[in-house]
Enzyme design. Structure first.
Site, PDB file in Angstrom:
ATOM      1  N   SER A 134     -12.057 -32.479  15.422  1.00  0.00           N
ATOM      2  CA  SER A 134     -11.267 -31.893  16.506  1.00  0.00           C
ATOM      3  C   SER A 134     -12.180 -31.827  17.717  1.00  0.00           C
ATOM      4  CB  SER A 134     -10.796 -30.489  16.124  1.00  0.00           C
ATOM      5  OG  SER A 134     -10.340 -29.772  17.258  1.00  0.00           O
ATOM      6  N   TYR A 148     -12.995 -21.842  12.822  1.00  0.00           N
ATOM      7  CA  TYR A 148     -12.474 -23.210  12.795  1.00  0.00           C
ATOM      8  C   TYR A 148     -13.410 -24.144  13.561  1.00  0.00           C
ATOM      9  CZ  TYR A 148      -9.500 -27.242  13.715  1.00  0.00           C
ATOM     10  OH  TYR A 148      -9.011 -28.531  13.809  1.00  0.00           O
TER      11      TYR A 148
END
Length: 276
Positions: A134, A148
């Site tokens: 990501s 995350y």
């Protein structure tokens, strides 16, 4: 040329789109998910598709899936570590169990796949490992996404090392850093919320609400085009270490590069003055 692709987290989102496009192109696909029924419902049945129920944090389960793929198709050419989920919550809010669970799936699940598949790729002297991270693996400027981000920063780190380790065996490695793509990533099925929210974190709650109520369903990234870009990269024989997907990802990467350059220069004398 027909290839065999091994894809984790394939019952939804980018993983499911990989199945669709690869089968249409005539490739073999071994696809994994937590439940076989859910995967078969989403992906259907196809002679070139091997659907596998896999617990990514169980090494035996992962090894069995790799072996089943080789038995059926004879080879594994491309591995896509796509499985993962988002975890919202300030660092103070999240319990040790919540943080570790996110690392188990996003980090150790991918490492389990890498350990299990590397002997086959080394034996072949070829292969391409695609780790789907990501843009949050390059910049952590997302309030409420610290854990995350940490999992995706970890993936970025071990992907760089893997690329250096695997090169001698003819194995390519690419880290994919998407921005916001219009998948179900921000829905309940893929997003964990803090069990013990703390009212004082107003910025985190604003970020949480923005992602679940405003950004969800309005992401600018087209999953069809994003997956096509990854497949095109592999088919071209190109193996960039970093592949950014989305104008937002490129923009945030440029901002991070600018920040690093600025702070490096601002503190150059202090930094380099620490030697003997």
């Amino acid at each position: 040329m027909k290839k065999t692709w091994f894809i984790t987290g394939a019952s939804q989102g980018l993983g499911l789109e990989f199945i669709t496009q690869l089968l249409q192109a005539g490739h073999n696909v071994a696809a994994t998910s937590r439940t076989l029924a859910g995967l078969e419902k989403a992906a259907g049945v196809h002679p070139n598709l091997l659907s596998l129920e896999v617990d990514l944090i169980n090494e035996d389960s992962v090894a069995t899936a790799i072996n089943s793929t080789v038995i059926k198709f004879g080879t594994i050419d491309v591995v896509v570590n796509n499985a993962g989920y988002g975890q919202l919550g300030a660092l103070e809010e999240l319990t040790d169990a919540e943080a570790r669970k996110n690392f188990d799936v996003n980090v150790f699940g991918a490492l389990n796949v890498i350990r299990a598949v590397m002997p086959q790729l080394r034996k072949q002297g070829s292969g391409h490992i695609i780790n789907i991270a990501s843009i949050a693996g390059l910049t952590g400027n997302f309030p409420g996404w610290g854990i995350y981000c940490a999992t995706k920063f970890a993936m970025a780190g071990f992907t760089e090392s893997l690329a250096a380790e695997a090169a001698d065996f003819g194995i390519k490695v690419t880290l994919v850093l998407p921005g916001y793509f219009r998948t179900n990533f921000l829905e309940d099925s893929s997003l964990g919320l803090p069990q013990n929210p703390i009212d004082a974190y107003t910025t985190v709650r604003q970020s949480q609400n923005a992602h679940t109520a405003e950004i969800n369903g309005n992401q600018a990234g087209d999953p069809v085009k994003g997956v096509a870009a990854v497949i095109e990269t592999v088919e071209a024989g190109n193996a960039p270490l970093y592949l950014f997907l989305g104008a937002d990802a490129v923009g945030m990467a440029e901002q991070k590069i600018t920040l690093l350059n600025s702070e490096t220069e601002a503190n150059r004398a202090l930094s380099i003055g620490t030697g003997f």
